[in-house]
Enzyme design. Sequence first.
Site, PDB file in Angstrom:
ATOM      1  N   TRP A  10      14.334 -29.819  -7.908  1.00 34.11           N
ATOM      2  CA  TRP A  10      14.242 -28.749  -6.909  1.00 34.11           C
ATOM      3  C   TRP A  10      13.994 -27.382  -7.535  1.00 34.11           C
ATOM      4  O   TRP A  10      13.692 -26.431  -6.843  1.00 34.11           O
ATOM      5  CB  TRP A  10      15.540 -28.674  -6.084  1.00 34.11           C
ATOM      6  N   LYS A  11      14.193 -27.272  -8.826  1.00 26.74           N
ATOM      7  CA  LYS A  11      14.064 -25.982  -9.527  1.00 26.74           C
ATOM      8  C   LYS A  11      14.946 -24.929  -8.841  1.00 26.74           C
ATOM      9  O   LYS A  11      15.982 -25.277  -8.292  1.00 26.74           O
ATOM     10  CB  LYS A  11      12.596 -25.551  -9.587  1.00 26.74           C
ATOM     11  N   HIS A  95      12.393 -29.417 -19.836  1.00 23.35           N
ATOM     12  CA  HIS A  95      11.301 -29.156 -18.888  1.00 23.35           C
ATOM     13  C   HIS A  95      10.406 -28.044 -19.452  1.00 23.35           C
ATOM     14  O   HIS A  95      10.895 -27.123 -20.100  1.00 23.35           O
ATOM     15  CB  HIS A  95      11.892 -28.753 -17.538  1.00 23.35           C
ATOM     16  N   GLU A  97       9.106 -25.566 -18.125  1.00 18.62           N
ATOM     17  CA  GLU A  97       9.484 -24.205 -17.708  1.00 18.62           C
ATOM     18  C   GLU A  97      10.611 -23.672 -18.579  1.00 18.62           C
ATOM     19  O   GLU A  97      10.683 -22.490 -18.882  1.00 18.62           O
ATOM     20  CB  GLU A  97       9.878 -24.203 -16.222  1.00 18.62           C
ATOM     21  N   GLU A 167       5.118 -35.008 -18.613  1.00 17.23           N
ATOM     22  CA  GLU A 167       4.659 -34.005 -17.665  1.00 17.23           C
ATOM     23  C   GLU A 167       3.616 -33.114 -18.329  1.00 17.23           C
ATOM     24  O   GLU A 167       3.974 -32.124 -18.991  1.00 17.23           O
ATOM     25  CB  GLU A 167       5.834 -33.139 -17.216  1.00 17.23           C
ATOM     26  N   GLY A 173       2.812 -28.068 -10.861  1.00  9.83           N
ATOM     27  CA  GLY A 173       2.714 -27.027  -9.843  1.00  9.83           C
ATOM     28  C   GLY A 173       1.306 -26.483  -9.654  1.00  9.83           C
ATOM     29  O   GLY A 173       1.123 -25.442  -9.016  1.00  9.83           O
ATOM     30  N   SER A 213       2.246 -32.501 -10.111  1.00 13.05           N
ATOM     31  CA  SER A 213       1.524 -32.553  -8.830  1.00 13.05           C
ATOM     32  C   SER A 213       1.432 -33.962  -8.254  1.00 13.05           C
ATOM     33  O   SER A 213       0.408 -34.356  -7.677  1.00 13.05           O
ATOM     34  CB  SER A 213       0.120 -31.929  -8.981  1.00 13.05           C
ATOM     35  N   GLY A 234       8.263 -32.243  -8.459  1.00 15.55           N
ATOM     36  CA  GLY A 234       8.689 -30.864  -8.215  1.00 15.55           C
ATOM     37  C   GLY A 234       8.485 -30.507  -6.750  1.00 15.55           C
ATOM     38  O   GLY A 234       9.292 -30.844  -5.886  1.00 15.55           O
ATOM     39  N   GLY A 235       7.375 -29.822  -6.461  1.00 13.10           N
ATOM     40  CA  GLY A 235       7.101 -29.303  -5.108  1.00 13.10           C
ATOM     41  C   GLY A 235       7.336 -30.305  -3.989  1.00 13.10           C
ATOM     42  O   GLY A 235       8.003 -29.978  -2.995  1.00 13.10           O
TER      43      GLY A 235
HETATM   44  C1  PEP Z   1       8.010 -30.540 -12.307  1.00 11.86           C
HETATM   45  O1  PEP Z   1       8.209 -29.344 -12.345  1.00 11.86           O
HETATM   46  O2  PEP Z   1       8.734 -31.322 -12.953  1.00 11.86           O
HETATM   47  C2  PEP Z   1       6.891 -31.021 -11.510  1.00 11.86           C
HETATM   48  C3  PEP Z   1       6.432 -32.219 -11.740  1.00 11.86           C
HETATM   49  O3  PEP Z   1       6.406 -30.156 -10.567  1.00 11.86           O
HETATM   50  P1  PEP Z   1       5.252 -30.449  -9.488  1.00 11.86           P
HETATM   51  O4  PEP Z   1       5.477 -31.822  -8.918  1.00 11.86           O
HETATM   52  O5  PEP Z   1       5.397 -29.379  -8.447  1.00 11.86           O
HETATM   53  O6  PEP Z   1       3.949 -30.369 -10.212  1.00 11.86           O
END
Ligand code: PEP
Length: 250
Positions: A10-11, A95, A97, A167, A173, A213, A234-235
């Site tokens: 969920w960040k 991660h 980020e 990832e 994202g 994504s 993520g999203g």
């Molecule tokens: C994530 O941040 O781990 C991720 C996969 O984000 P998203 O699905 O939004 O690309």
Amino acid sequence: MRKQIVAGNWKMNMTFPEGINLIQEIINNSTSLKEAQLIISPPYLLLNEAVSLTEETNIGIAAQNCSDHEKGAFTGEISAKMLSSLEMKYVILGHSERRAYFGETDQLINQKIKQCLTNGLQPIVCCGEIMEERENKEHFNVVAKQIKGMFERITAEEFDSIIIAYEPVWAIGTGKTASPDQAQEMHHFIRETIRNSYGSEIANNLSILYGGSCKPSNAKELFSNADVDGGLIGGASLNAKDFIAIAYSF
Ligand code: PEP
């Protein structure tokens, strides 16, 4: 047999009441889900409630980070021991980020992995290259180096509880997803790298999740690959219906 897992990151999203609603919606929509282990990773604020609300369900709870220290004067930090006292199971580590915005290195992530393992938590450990590295055909070297650094001095016995998430940073994202072939190729490479260090039993049992994504429209194609054991989302994990639809994509 390795587990199929769909984990939602969920960040830094959701207020307390919004988060409770989302957890409840995920619970309500996943009662008959058998295909995959669901994991949700809300911000620290919601972890205690998340654990209580999901107690009678098959949903696991993950934190998004933990300290590399055991305890003490580290204002603002949360230790693995504190997380484990909530009786939750998983922690997302490394991660991109956290690497990009908080300067986390493979060595620091290695310390965090050790804290988690000492406290009975299962780390979901992220790796992945940036676009420039892929364009320069350095992506395998980059991921191999991350794996070597992050798992330094982690024994085979300890490694048993590790989950890896591949990832590609350029896919997180951005709406750009790795193609199923790109995902499979890297997941296979990661599994073989682990096989070389830890042997076949551990490599074959390792769940390797794809992140970047991933959404209901592309999850099936990604998850149909032999070495893709699910996703770190993520999203799309902020919408209960999309998140559950992804989990039904196996
Ligand atoms: C994530 O941040 O781990 C991720 C996969 O984000 P998203 O699905 O939004 O690309």
